[in-house]
Design an enzyme around this catalytic site. Structure first.
Site, PDB file in Angstrom:
ATOM      1  N   GLN A  82      11.119   0.869 -18.261  1.00 29.40           N
ATOM      2  CA  GLN A  82      10.625   1.463 -16.999  1.00 29.40           C
ATOM      3  C   GLN A  82       9.508   0.605 -16.387  1.00 29.40           C
ATOM      4  O   GLN A  82       8.589   1.132 -15.750  1.00 29.40           O
ATOM      5  CB  GLN A  82      10.161   2.899 -17.237  1.00 29.40           C
ATOM      6  CG  GLN A  82      11.309   3.878 -17.417  1.00 29.40           C
ATOM      7  CD  GLN A  82      12.304   3.815 -16.261  1.00 29.40           C
ATOM      8  OE1 GLN A  82      11.915   3.699 -15.098  1.00 29.40           O
ATOM      9  NE2 GLN A  82      13.577   3.883 -16.584  1.00 29.40           N
ATOM     10  N   SER A  83       9.601  -0.706 -16.562  1.00 30.84           N
ATOM     11  CA  SER A  83       8.559  -1.584 -16.022  1.00 30.84           C
ATOM     12  C   SER A  83       8.540  -1.555 -14.486  1.00 30.84           C
ATOM     13  O   SER A  83       9.542  -1.867 -13.831  1.00 30.84           O
ATOM     14  CB  SER A  83       8.816  -3.018 -16.496  1.00 30.84           C
ATOM     15  OG  SER A  83       8.004  -3.917 -15.766  1.00 30.84           O
ATOM     16  N   ASN A  84       7.392  -1.181 -13.953  1.00 28.48           N
ATOM     17  CA  ASN A  84       7.219  -1.230 -12.496  1.00 28.48           C
ATOM     18  C   ASN A  84       7.021  -2.663 -12.035  1.00 28.48           C
ATOM     19  O   ASN A  84       7.408  -3.025 -10.924  1.00 28.48           O
ATOM     20  CB  ASN A  84       5.994  -0.396 -12.100  1.00 28.48           C
ATOM     21  CG  ASN A  84       6.177   1.043 -12.481  1.00 28.48           C
ATOM     22  OD1 ASN A  84       7.046   1.722 -11.935  1.00 28.48           O
ATOM     23  ND2 ASN A  84       5.398   1.524 -13.448  1.00 28.48           N
ATOM     24  N   ALA A  86       8.546  -5.226 -13.285  1.00 25.17           N
ATOM     25  CA  ALA A  86       9.887  -5.816 -13.177  1.00 25.17           C
ATOM     26  C   ALA A  86      10.538  -5.392 -11.858  1.00 25.17           C
ATOM     27  O   ALA A  86      11.100  -6.218 -11.121  1.00 25.17           O
ATOM     28  CB  ALA A  86      10.738  -5.389 -14.370  1.00 25.17           C
TER      29      ALA A  86
END
Ligand SMILES: Cc1ncc(COP(=O)(O)O)c(C=O)c1O
Length: 345
Positions: A82-84, A86
């Site tokens: 859930q990397s923002n 990325a």
């Protein structure tokens, strides 16, 4: 140094206009009344930049300017599912015509939800390598970056621009040095007693925290910053952040030495079982801000940071004479990857 001098020194670094700045600094009157302690404000870095935005817009503005200046066509970065960072890298690269390669050291989930869904929609190349997600505090941030740099370059090929997790470089974190200037100037304009002001931020890779600390130090501002660790992710984390804060000051022409003990970070306390795992306190924090102020937090970062703020009001860390600025760093697409947040009254 004066705010204008800091702003001037930052102009030596190329920057793209990815973020609409300055972001508003708004009062939280209903949350202030409910918690009954210090006066609470919120700094709205949540919806700056492309594709729902967030704090990474300030870092990517410097990082991707550097990539373009170096003539790179491909960009590599990595993070949790859930990397923002990325997701925002994918969006900014789409806008700039760059090819984004996102690495996740976990199995490809059967359905892509939340940020992952957006990464795919934005046309990024997704690489899932189930080595284990790391981030279990067995390695430093620097060692992890070196390893991923090596693995990802072997798969993508030479010549790509490598961005560490969270955009955690001196270049990227200049964005938060400038944010410190912005907050300082806004606090002065509001007539706040700067010596009673604390800025609270979530700390994932800690670059936002290190940038703010370096910025307030360069300005000689009495405003304090406090990072809330969201994942117990890195070995010797305060030492890494002390180094980074020193490097940021040096890049802007001043020598300041920070010791690990100088890093204002609450490590572990609000993490619960781990990174991206909800706690009762983070659930309550997400719901409370939504229901008192109509503002959405995310479960992975800002929910835990707000849990730290609420606890700090409850345990007397902050008193009614203080002002606490909550830095909203974004991340709400993560809400769609979690269930059960809306219940529990
Ligand atoms: C929404 C959100 N808040 C806070 C953070 C933490 O920022 P930093 O990595 O600079 O500590 C991140 C990314 O890691 C994020 O995506």
């Amino acid at each position: 140094m004066l705010p204008a001098q800091l702003q001037d020194r930052l102009t030596q670094f190329p920057r793209l206009p990815l973020a609409q700045l300055p972001t508003p600094l708004e009062p939280l009157p209903r949350l202030t009344a409910v918690l009954g302690g210090p006066s609470l404000l919120i700094k709205r870095d949540d919806n700056i930049g492309p594709a729902f935005g967030g704090n990474k817009a300030r870092k990517l503005a410097f990082l991707l300017a550097e990539a373009l200046n170096q003539g790179r066509r491909k960009v590599i970065t990595y993070g949790g599912l859930q990397s923002n960072h990325a997701r925002m890298t994918a969006a900014a690269c789409a806008r700039l015509g760059l090819e984004a390669h996102l690495f996740f050291f976990e199995k490809r989930p059967s359905t892509l939800q939340g940020n992952l869904f957006l990464d795919a929609l934005l046309g990024a190349k997704l690489h899932f390598i189930p080595f284990g997600s790391g981030g279990d505090a067995s390695m430093t941030l620097e060692t992890t970056n070196r390893l991923v740099r090596w693995v990802s370059a072997a798969l993508v090929g030479p010549g790509a621009y490598f961005m560490p997790v969270g955009g955690h470089t001196v270049t990227g974190c200049l964005g938060y040095v400038d944010a410190a200037r912005e907050i300082h100037e806004q606090a002065v304009a509001l007539g706040l007693d700067l010596a009673r002001v604390t800025v609270i931020t979530a700390a994932g890779t800690g670059g936002t925290l290190a940038g703010l600390l370096a910025g307030f130090t360069l300005l000689g501002s009495p405003i304090r910053v406090l990072g809330i660790d969201v994942g117990k992710l890195w070995k010797a984390f305060p030492a890494s952040l002390a180094r980074l804060a020193g490097e940021l000051c040096a890049a802007l022409g001043e020598v300041h030495t920070f010791r690990p003990a100088d890093i204002p970070l609450i490590e572990g306390t609000y993490v619960g079982p781990g990174y991206a795992v909800l706690t009762d306190a983070s659930r309550t924090a997400v719901r409370l801000l939504a229901r008192t102020e109509g503002i959405l937090l995310d479960p992975v970062y800002t929910g835990k940071a707000m849990a730290g703020l609420m606890d700090g009001v409850g345990n007397g860390r902050f008193t009614p004479d203080d002002t606490v600025i909550f830095l909203h760093t974004g991340g709400f697409p993560g809400l769609w990857a979690f269930s059960g947040l809306e219940t529990g009254d």
